[in-house]
Design a protein around this motif. Structure first.
Motif, PDB file in Angstrom:
ATOM      1  N   GLN A   1       0.835  -1.212   0.000  1.00  0.00           N
ATOM      2  CA  GLN A   1       0.000   0.000   0.000  1.00  0.00           C
ATOM      3  C   GLN A   1       0.862   1.252   0.000  1.00  0.00           C
ATOM      4  O   GLN A   1       0.631   2.174  -0.761  1.00  0.00           O
ATOM      5  CB  GLN A   1      -0.886   0.030   1.255  1.00  0.00           C
ATOM      6  CG  GLN A   1      -2.280  -0.425   1.031  1.00  0.00           C
ATOM      7  CD  GLN A   1      -3.069  -0.250   2.332  1.00  0.00           C
ATOM      8  OE1 GLN A   1      -2.547  -0.417   3.424  1.00  0.00           O
ATOM      9  NE2 GLN A   1      -4.322   0.083   2.183  1.00  0.00           N
ATOM     10  N   ARG A   2       1.848   1.273   0.869  1.00  0.00           N
ATOM     11  CA  ARG A   2       2.715   2.451   0.972  1.00  0.00           C
ATOM     12  C   ARG A   2       3.521   2.640  -0.318  1.00  0.00           C
ATOM     13  O   ARG A   2       3.727   3.755  -0.761  1.00  0.00           O
ATOM     14  CB  ARG A   2       3.634   2.308   2.172  1.00  0.00           C
ATOM     15  CG  ARG A   2       4.446   3.548   2.443  1.00  0.00           C
ATOM     16  CD  ARG A   2       5.079   3.515   3.815  1.00  0.00           C
ATOM     17  NE  ARG A   2       6.044   4.565   3.958  1.00  0.00           N
ATOM     18  CZ  ARG A   2       5.760   5.811   4.301  1.00  0.00           C
ATOM     19  NH1 ARG A   2       4.521   6.145   4.555  1.00  0.00           N
ATOM     20  NH2 ARG A   2       6.704   6.725   4.396  1.00  0.00           N
ATOM     21  N   ALA A   3       3.962   1.559  -0.931  1.00  0.00           N
ATOM     22  CA  ALA A   3       4.711   1.645  -2.185  1.00  0.00           C
ATOM     23  C   ALA A   3       3.841   2.246  -3.291  1.00  0.00           C
ATOM     24  O   ALA A   3       4.297   3.081  -4.071  1.00  0.00           O
ATOM     25  CB  ALA A   3       5.228   0.271  -2.593  1.00  0.00           C
ATOM     26  N   VAL A   4       2.582   1.856  -3.349  1.00  0.00           N
ATOM     27  CA  VAL A   4       1.668   2.391  -4.370  1.00  0.00           C
ATOM     28  C   VAL A   4       1.382   3.864  -4.101  1.00  0.00           C
ATOM     29  O   VAL A   4       1.402   4.689  -5.017  1.00  0.00           O
ATOM     30  CB  VAL A   4       0.365   1.562  -4.432  1.00  0.00           C
ATOM     31  CG1 VAL A   4      -0.679   2.243  -5.291  1.00  0.00           C
ATOM     32  CG2 VAL A   4       0.663   0.166  -4.954  1.00  0.00           C
ATOM     33  N   VAL A   5       1.150   4.227  -2.845  1.00  0.00           N
ATOM     34  CA  VAL A   5       0.874   5.624  -2.493  1.00  0.00           C
ATOM     35  C   VAL A   5       2.051   6.516  -2.874  1.00  0.00           C
ATOM     36  O   VAL A   5       1.868   7.661  -3.281  1.00  0.00           O
ATOM     37  CB  VAL A   5       0.532   5.758  -0.990  1.00  0.00           C
ATOM     38  CG1 VAL A   5       0.506   7.207  -0.549  1.00  0.00           C
ATOM     39  CG2 VAL A   5      -0.805   5.091  -0.691  1.00  0.00           C
ATOM     40  N   ALA A   6       3.260   5.985  -2.788  1.00  0.00           N
ATOM     41  CA  ALA A   6       4.458   6.764  -3.106  1.00  0.00           C
ATOM     42  C   ALA A   6       4.450   7.276  -4.540  1.00  0.00           C
ATOM     43  O   ALA A   6       4.994   8.341  -4.824  1.00  0.00           O
ATOM     44  CB  ALA A   6       5.712   5.931  -2.859  1.00  0.00           C
ATOM     45  N   ILE A   7       3.836   6.545  -5.450  1.00  0.00           N
ATOM     46  CA  ILE A   7       3.851   6.984  -6.851  1.00  0.00           C
ATOM     47  C   ILE A   7       2.527   7.587  -7.313  1.00  0.00           C
ATOM     48  O   ILE A   7       2.445   8.130  -8.402  1.00  0.00           O
ATOM     49  CB  ILE A   7       4.281   5.842  -7.791  1.00  0.00           C
ATOM     50  CG1 ILE A   7       3.331   4.661  -7.673  1.00  0.00           C
ATOM     51  CG2 ILE A   7       5.708   5.437  -7.535  1.00  0.00           C
ATOM     52  CD1 ILE A   7       3.490   3.636  -8.759  1.00  0.00           C
ATOM     53  N   LEU A   8       1.505   7.516  -6.487  1.00  0.00           N
ATOM     54  CA  LEU A   8       0.207   8.069  -6.880  1.00  0.00           C
ATOM     55  C   LEU A   8       0.253   9.574  -7.135  1.00  0.00           C
ATOM     56  O   LEU A   8      -0.557  10.097  -7.890  1.00  0.00           O
ATOM     57  CB  LEU A   8      -0.861   7.767  -5.816  1.00  0.00           C
ATOM     58  CG  LEU A   8      -1.415   6.353  -5.817  1.00  0.00           C
ATOM     59  CD1 LEU A   8      -2.426   6.189  -4.690  1.00  0.00           C
ATOM     60  CD2 LEU A   8      -2.038   6.003  -7.152  1.00  0.00           C
ATOM     61  N   VAL A   9       1.209  10.246  -6.549  1.00  0.00           N
ATOM     62  CA  VAL A   9       1.292  11.692  -6.681  1.00  0.00           C
ATOM     63  C   VAL A   9       1.503  12.135  -8.136  1.00  0.00           C
ATOM     64  O   VAL A   9       1.109  13.236  -8.509  1.00  0.00           O
ATOM     65  CB  VAL A   9       2.380  12.265  -5.740  1.00  0.00           C
ATOM     66  CG1 VAL A   9       3.756  11.910  -6.229  1.00  0.00           C
ATOM     67  CG2 VAL A   9       2.241  13.753  -5.572  1.00  0.00           C
ATOM     68  N   ILE A  10       2.090  11.288  -8.977  1.00  0.00           N
ATOM     69  CA  ILE A  10       2.358  11.704 -10.365  1.00  0.00           C
ATOM     70  C   ILE A  10       1.270  11.283 -11.339  1.00  0.00           C
ATOM     71  O   ILE A  10       1.256  11.735 -12.480  1.00  0.00           O
ATOM     72  CB  ILE A  10       3.725  11.189 -10.857  1.00  0.00           C
ATOM     73  CG1 ILE A  10       3.755   9.677 -10.864  1.00  0.00           C
ATOM     74  CG2 ILE A  10       4.847  11.785 -10.052  1.00  0.00           C
ATOM     75  CD1 ILE A  10       4.934   9.092 -11.591  1.00  0.00           C
ATOM     76  N   ILE A  11       0.332  10.464 -10.920  1.00  0.00           N
ATOM     77  CA  ILE A  11      -0.682   9.953 -11.840  1.00  0.00           C
ATOM     78  C   ILE A  11      -1.612  11.039 -12.409  1.00  0.00           C
ATOM     79  O   ILE A  11      -1.931  10.995 -13.589  1.00  0.00           O
ATOM     80  CB  ILE A  11      -1.462   8.793 -11.191  1.00  0.00           C
ATOM     81  CG1 ILE A  11      -0.514   7.606 -11.061  1.00  0.00           C
ATOM     82  CG2 ILE A  11      -2.709   8.429 -11.973  1.00  0.00           C
ATOM     83  CD1 ILE A  11      -1.061   6.431 -10.312  1.00  0.00           C
ATOM     84  N   PRO A  12      -2.053  12.040 -11.630  1.00  0.00           N
ATOM     85  CA  PRO A  12      -2.972  13.046 -12.197  1.00  0.00           C
ATOM     86  C   PRO A  12      -2.357  13.957 -13.252  1.00  0.00           C
ATOM     87  O   PRO A  12      -3.069  14.654 -13.952  1.00  0.00           O
ATOM     88  CB  PRO A  12      -3.397  13.881 -10.984  1.00  0.00           C
ATOM     89  CG  PRO A  12      -3.093  13.047  -9.808  1.00  0.00           C
ATOM     90  CD  PRO A  12      -1.929  12.190 -10.190  1.00  0.00           C
TER      91      PRO A  12
END
Length: 140
Positions: free
Chosen positions: A62-73
């Motif tokens: 979960q934490r690994a996925v959250v780390a990269i979610l910031v660039i998706i939008p």
């Protein structure tokens, strides 16, 4: 120690394109092309920072996925307006730093690195504010 100093030096060198874009707009005025170049470079740096936080195996999935979610939008925001995009990028740098600081490994990180990350994030944020002002000027 030599490798550590190289990492610090490279981080500061990575800030040069931000400064060049700001300087260029000061010399020639607001330019959509310069704002776009700044934005895309900013996204690349942000993606790199977020990617360094993505450490599967060292943290929960979960934490690994959250780390990269910031660039998706980013791709969607790029279609809206330069002002919204630059605002998002400015805030995202702080989000990545907050995320990095919340990691268990942050306490083990050298204090010079911690200071450098805060300083560079602050200066990158201010450069984004300047470019937001340029984008607002172009839009009006």
């Amino acid at each position: 120690m030599h490798s550590y100093l190289n990492h610090i030096m490279l981080a500061y060198i990575g800030f040069i394109p931000f400064l060049l874009c700001v300087a260029l707009t000061l010399m020639v005025g607001s330019s959509s092309a310069v704002i776009d170049a700044f934005s895309y470079y900013s996204l690349g740096v942000l993606a790199f920072l977020a990617g360094t936080l993505w450490r599967p195996g060292e943290q929960s999935q979960q934490r690994a996925v959250v780390a990269i979610l910031v660039i998706i939008p980013f791709p969607l925001l790029a279609l809206v307006s330069q002002v919204i995009l630059l605002t998002y990028l400015a805030v995202a740098y702080w989000l990545v730093l907050v995320f990095e600081r919340s990691a268990k490994t942050w306490q083990e990180t050298h204090q010079d690195y911690q200071k450098m990350r805060f300083t560079l994030t602050s200066v990158v944020f201010v450069s984004h504010l300047f470019m937001i002002a340029q984008a607002v000027e172009l839009a009006s």
